[in-house]
Write an enzyme that holds these catalytic residues in place. Sequence first.
Site, PDB file in Angstrom:
ATOM      1  N   GLU A   1     -38.575  41.097  15.978  1.00 54.46           N
ATOM      2  CA  GLU A   1     -39.782  41.583  17.162  1.00 54.46           C
ATOM      3  C   GLU A   1     -40.280  42.835  16.913  1.00 54.46           C
ATOM      4  OE1 GLU A   1     -41.026  41.477  20.516  1.00 54.46           O
ATOM      5  OE2 GLU A   1     -40.142  39.921  20.202  1.00 54.46           O
TER       6      GLU A   1
ATOM      7  N   CYS B   1     -43.918  27.106  24.774  1.00 48.80           N
ATOM      8  CA  CYS B   1     -44.442  27.889  26.161  1.00 48.80           C
ATOM      9  C   CYS B   1     -46.118  27.165  26.071  1.00 48.80           C
ATOM     10  CB  CYS B   1     -44.464  29.193  26.511  1.00 48.80           C
ATOM     11  SG  CYS B   1     -45.376  30.631  25.558  1.00 48.80           S
TER      12      CYS B   1
END
Length: 426
Positions: free
Chosen positions: A304, A384
């Site tokens: 991340e 998404c």
Amino acid sequence: MDAGQQIDLEITDVAHGGVFVGRHGEPGERGRVVFVPDTMPGERVRVRLTDTRKSSFWRGEVVEVLEASPHRRPHIWPQAELTALDEDRPGGADFGHIDLAEQRRLKLRVVEDALARIGRLSLPVTMEEAAGLADDGTRLPERADGTRWRTRVSLHVDDAGRVGPFGARSHRVVTVTDLPLATEAVARAADELTGGRPGRIDLVQPVDGRVRVIARPDDARRGDVAPETVVERVAGREFRVDASGFWQVHRLAAATLTSMVQDAARAVGADADGWHLDLYGGVGLLGAALGDVLGAGARITSVESDPRATEHAGRNLAEWVGARAETGRAERWVAQLAANAGAGERERLGRGTIVLDPPRAGAGQATARTIASLEPASIIYVACDPVALARDLAVFREAGYEAASVRAVDLFPHSHHVEAVVALTR
């Protein structure tokens, strides 16, 4: 024709991005494509053209619904009705005028179209609603009307001190009397806001139920506000996350995606002895989902770019002895791994599963090819954006990875957004 002129259109299809499609031309001609919001297939509408600069398509806005679809409903957000003044209409609920079941059919159509047209892929697609499990194992369903799901809302403060969401398709602040997609507690907290410095205000309701109000003025300096750590809970497990950091906004989304990723991991036969990657990993939500399937000894690396999220991920994944969290851009980190991995690491990666949950733009061609070059046993892609998903799946297919199906899920009722989970194997 020029912007400002009005035409009558038959709306025939839905397009990516929350707009609908009609064609302007003489009967029997193919006609010029016109993209229009606030309508739906099966309607006849009067449209004011707003952009006619392109030869391939125009854009417009609905002035009047001449023949309504049987799926049209009173808008879930009354202030966003077509009859409201343009300057008073908030954005964020662009499917709010459509029956909820029809919304999901339209989103399914968008995913199917993107896969076929952009990815040249023919895959079965299913659509489902959000659902989670309480700590006692009972099912937590979506509300029947698809409201009160947002546990995180961003509002804006303009130079005049007005507080509210942006208007539909604009950056104009609109004052509102309710936020029907927000939880009751978030909506109440928003109603109590009174001005402030121009910028953004985030309202966040974690699992403890207390709403945090986080001001983000435009003139703030980095580090002005110390981050607050809150706790979220998914299926009995606690996750530390910054109140202002990324967490799924739908109250059931984290549990829904956890369940879907675990289903995918079981379907591909994820190997507990492999080396598993959780890319764009945030605070480790999907890494933990994978770890629950693999067992306590699983080797999982979560990657991340946000160092605060990485710090939380390290703690959130601490129960897996082989887990670690690394700070870095997933694209660069994977490229370095592909360039430097030794034979032993590649052998274990070859038995592993790579989970990726990229931002709306997707992983991109280069990163998808690099992931495939690691030759993992399986890939679980959480998307998404349907178009980005289609592009990336096409790259994975060229690199030797096939998907059997796509599971779409409506984590954003009354908006055009849709999530999907796909399992790929060599």
